[in-house]
Design a protein around this motif. Sequence first.
Motif, PDB file in Angstrom:
ATOM      1  N   GLY A  60       0.801  -1.215   0.000  1.00 45.19           N
ATOM      2  CA  GLY A  60       0.000   0.000   0.000  1.00 45.19           C
ATOM      3  C   GLY A  60       0.833   1.264   0.000  1.00 45.19           C
ATOM      4  N   CYS A  61       2.131   1.157   0.319  1.00 43.27           N
ATOM      5  CA  CYS A  61       3.024   2.312   0.325  1.00 43.27           C
ATOM      6  C   CYS A  61       3.594   2.514  -1.080  1.00 43.27           C
ATOM      7  N   SER A  62       2.714   2.800  -2.016  1.00 43.56           N
ATOM      8  CA  SER A  62       3.092   2.859  -3.421  1.00 43.56           C
ATOM      9  C   SER A  62       2.121   3.764  -4.168  1.00 43.56           C
ATOM     10  N   PRO A  63       2.451   4.122  -5.402  1.00 38.64           N
ATOM     11  CA  PRO A  63       1.478   4.883  -6.196  1.00 38.64           C
ATOM     12  C   PRO A  63       0.164   4.120  -6.295  1.00 38.64           C
ATOM     13  N   TRP A  64      -0.933   4.814  -6.136  1.00 40.73           N
ATOM     14  CA  TRP A  64      -2.271   4.233  -6.214  1.00 40.73           C
ATOM     15  C   TRP A  64      -2.551   3.257  -5.074  1.00 40.73           C
ATOM     16  N   HIS A  65      -1.625   3.164  -4.104  1.00 40.52           N
ATOM     17  CA  HIS A  65      -1.883   2.589  -2.784  1.00 40.52           C
ATOM     18  C   HIS A  65      -2.198   1.093  -2.758  1.00 40.52           C
ATOM     19  N   SER A  66      -1.720   0.343  -3.731  1.00 36.89           N
ATOM     20  CA  SER A  66      -1.884  -1.112  -3.657  1.00 36.89           C
ATOM     21  C   SER A  66      -0.945  -1.791  -4.643  1.00 36.89           C
ATOM     22  N   ILE A  67      -0.813  -3.096  -4.489  1.00 33.61           N
ATOM     23  CA  ILE A  67       0.009  -3.883  -5.410  1.00 33.61           C
ATOM     24  C   ILE A  67      -0.549  -3.859  -6.822  1.00 33.61           C
ATOM     25  N   LYS A  68      -1.822  -3.507  -6.958  1.00 32.13           N
ATOM     26  CA  LYS A  68      -2.447  -3.486  -8.276  1.00 32.13           C
ATOM     27  C   LYS A  68      -1.869  -2.384  -9.161  1.00 32.13           C
ATOM     28  N   GLY A  69      -1.100  -1.461  -8.579  1.00 34.20           N
ATOM     29  CA  GLY A  69      -0.408  -0.493  -9.421  1.00 34.20           C
ATOM     30  C   GLY A  69       0.572  -1.186 -10.353  1.00 34.20           C
ATOM     31  N   ARG A  70       1.304  -2.156  -9.832  1.00 33.60           N
ATOM     32  CA  ARG A  70       2.243  -2.907 -10.671  1.00 33.60           C
ATOM     33  C   ARG A  70       1.484  -3.680 -11.753  1.00 33.60           C
ATOM     34  N   THR A  71       0.402  -4.331 -11.338  1.00 29.93           N
ATOM     35  CA  THR A  71      -0.394  -5.107 -12.291  1.00 29.93           C
ATOM     36  C   THR A  71      -0.957  -4.216 -13.384  1.00 29.93           C
ATOM     37  N   ALA A  72      -1.482  -3.063 -12.984  1.00 30.15           N
ATOM     38  CA  ALA A  72      -2.097  -2.156 -13.965  1.00 30.15           C
ATOM     39  C   ALA A  72      -1.081  -1.693 -15.004  1.00 30.15           C
ATOM     40  N   LEU A  73       0.126  -1.338 -14.571  1.00 26.91           N
ATOM     41  CA  LEU A  73       1.157  -0.907 -15.515  1.00 26.91           C
ATOM     42  C   LEU A  73       1.487  -2.014 -16.508  1.00 26.91           C
ATOM     43  N   SER A  74       1.587  -3.234 -16.019  1.00 24.86           N
ATOM     44  CA  SER A  74       1.904  -4.356 -16.897  1.00 24.86           C
ATOM     45  C   SER A  74       0.773  -4.626 -17.889  1.00 24.86           C
ATOM     46  N   LEU A  75      -0.470  -4.553 -17.409  1.00 23.86           N
ATOM     47  CA  LEU A  75      -1.611  -4.784 -18.297  1.00 23.86           C
ATOM     48  C   LEU A  75      -1.683  -3.717 -19.382  1.00 23.86           C
ATOM     49  N   ILE A  76      -1.526  -2.451 -19.000  1.00 21.09           N
ATOM     50  CA  ILE A  76      -1.578  -1.373 -19.985  1.00 21.09           C
ATOM     51  C   ILE A  76      -0.455  -1.530 -21.004  1.00 21.09           C
ATOM     52  N   ARG A  77       0.728  -1.894 -20.526  1.00 12.79           N
ATOM     53  CA  ARG A  77       1.838  -2.106 -21.450  1.00 12.79           C
ATOM     54  C   ARG A  77       1.519  -3.209 -22.458  1.00 12.79           C
ATOM     55  N   SER A  78       0.819  -4.253 -21.999  1.00 12.71           N
ATOM     56  CA  SER A  78       0.539  -5.395 -22.875  1.00 12.71           C
ATOM     57  C   SER A  78      -0.449  -5.056 -23.988  1.00 12.71           C
ATOM     58  N   VAL A  79      -1.248  -4.004 -23.821  1.00 12.40           N
ATOM     59  CA  VAL A  79      -2.235  -3.631 -24.851  1.00 12.40           C
ATOM     60  C   VAL A  79      -1.908  -2.270 -25.451  1.00 12.40           C
ATOM     61  N   ALA A  80      -0.653  -1.842 -25.325  1.00 12.96           N
ATOM     62  CA  ALA A  80      -0.262  -0.504 -25.777  1.00 12.96           C
ATOM     63  C   ALA A  80      -0.574  -0.287 -27.251  1.00 12.96           C
ATOM     64  N   GLY A  81      -0.391  -1.301 -28.082  1.00 10.36           N
ATOM     65  CA  GLY A  81      -0.670  -1.158 -29.502  1.00 10.36           C
ATOM     66  C   GLY A  81      -2.126  -0.838 -29.779  1.00 10.36           C
ATOM     67  N   GLU A  82      -3.026  -1.495 -29.067  1.00  5.71           N
ATOM     68  CA  GLU A  82      -4.455  -1.250 -29.247  1.00  5.71           C
ATOM     69  C   GLU A  82      -4.870   0.127 -28.744  1.00  5.71           C
ATOM     70  N   LEU A  83      -4.145   0.644 -27.766  1.00  6.34           N
ATOM     71  CA  LEU A  83      -4.503   1.933 -27.175  1.00  6.34           C
ATOM     72  C   LEU A  83      -4.034   3.109 -28.013  1.00  6.34           C
ATOM     73  N   SER A  84      -3.257   2.853 -29.057  1.00  4.80           N
ATOM     74  CA  SER A  84      -2.807   3.939 -29.931  1.00  4.80           C
ATOM     75  C   SER A  84      -3.881   4.361 -30.918  1.00  4.80           C
ATOM     76  N   VAL A  85      -4.989   3.616 -30.992  1.00  4.97           N
ATOM     77  CA  VAL A  85      -6.099   3.947 -31.885  1.00  4.97           C
ATOM     78  C   VAL A  85      -6.866   5.127 -31.305  1.00  4.97           C
ATOM     79  N   PRO A  86      -7.139   6.173 -32.071  1.00  5.21           N
ATOM     80  CA  PRO A  86      -7.916   7.306 -31.547  1.00  5.21           C
ATOM     81  C   PRO A  86      -9.273   6.850 -31.014  1.00  5.21           C
ATOM     82  N   GLY A  87      -9.633   7.368 -29.845  1.00  6.52           N
ATOM     83  CA  GLY A  87     -10.922   7.019 -29.258  1.00  6.52           C
ATOM     84  C   GLY A  87     -10.926   5.720 -28.489  1.00  6.52           C
ATOM     85  N   ALA A  88      -9.742   5.141 -28.206  1.00  2.00           N
ATOM     86  CA  ALA A  88      -9.683   3.877 -27.469  1.00  2.00           C
ATOM     87  C   ALA A  88     -10.219   4.069 -26.053  1.00  2.00           C
ATOM     88  N   THR A  89     -10.940   3.049 -25.567  1.00  4.74           N
ATOM     89  CA  THR A  89     -11.488   3.053 -24.213  1.00  4.74           C
ATOM     90  C   THR A  89     -11.042   1.788 -23.503  1.00  4.74           C
TER      91      THR A  89
END
Length: 378
Positions: A60-89
């Motif tokens: 919890g002593c981390s950005p966004w206050h949980s271990i899920k900060g690490r998970t979230a960064l990894s997940l976003i990195r894994s779909v980075a190509g799809e997120l480059s499309v304009p209007g991605a959600t």
Amino acid sequence: MPPTSPAGAATPGAAPRPPSANPVLGHVARAMADYPVTPVRTIRTEIAGIPRTLTLKLEGCSPWHSIKGRTALSLIRSVAGELSVPGATVVESTSGNLGLALSAICRDLGLRFVAVVDHRQSPVIQQAIEANGGELDWVKTPDDATTHLQDRLTRVRELQRDLPHAVWPNQYENDANWRIHESWTAPEFDAQADGAAQALFAGVSTGGTLAGLSRHFRRTRPGVRIVAVDVQGSTVFGGVPRPRVLTGIGAGRRSAFLDDTSVDEVLRVDERQAVACCHTLRHDTGIAVGGSSGAVLAGCLEYLYRHPEVRHVLCLCPDLGEHYGPTVYHPAWLDRLGLPAEPGRLRHRTGAACPGFEPADAPSTPAPATPSEEDAPR
């Protein structure tokens, strides 16, 4: 062994890498490089007349206050190509902490984020997600149902079908979930841990954190027993589902990341014992943790009671108690769970043989504020 740098992060002393052509990858790499090493705290207790040492890693002593900060960064990195499309959600099912981390990352990237949630989520986390610009999409699962996760996943698939350029990172099946904990969280904890530790305890939900920890510690410390902690009514390891109240631990389906080789033992704890452990730890040491961390501690104490030969253990605590003032630390919420609010009367729930925790090097962690009766979730 020293912790390895997470993929995308600069190695200390190395020449800086050129910025990534993909802005999402560049943002994630910078966030990982800036991510702090989360602290460990050592506490001592006596179980069955034997002194024991518990080393807690406080994610919890981390950005966004949980271990899920690490998970979230990894997940976003894994779909980075799809997120480059304009209007991605970005669309994801979440019980709380992952949604908070994703909402902050998507805010910084200028992306729309929709969190599919159910009524068990902490109101504090709900407000934080919305403050980051995230949207809450509620599933109306009855209180006594066992299908919260399945209903959320059904809704995610509907949004994925109906929203243009919807991207689902899928924390439940995406290997980016466990890989980040094998390459980053586990080596960091390993470097902080005493070489005398005999067992490692971690809670399960998607199973990604434990799968990553297990893969690393199996290689580097094969003598350390890997113990999975779940709550009664969860079916991460099979069994019959039943209603549960805690978030961040347990699930209504099997984990896609864990198999028979991942763990040496599975402990299923009563949720009331988990909550009582949160209060006992806070009362004795000043460290306030979330319900999933309380479950890890409850499982650890039960294991130590049955294993007098085990004297030093490691516990991964996913978050702190700051998000749980309206739930785990609220008298009205405790009353609905059939638990007293007084720490002394709660203590027996942590195990009759455990007199309490004694901080060895732990500065106090601020306790969550207790809101008014009207603020407690019904």
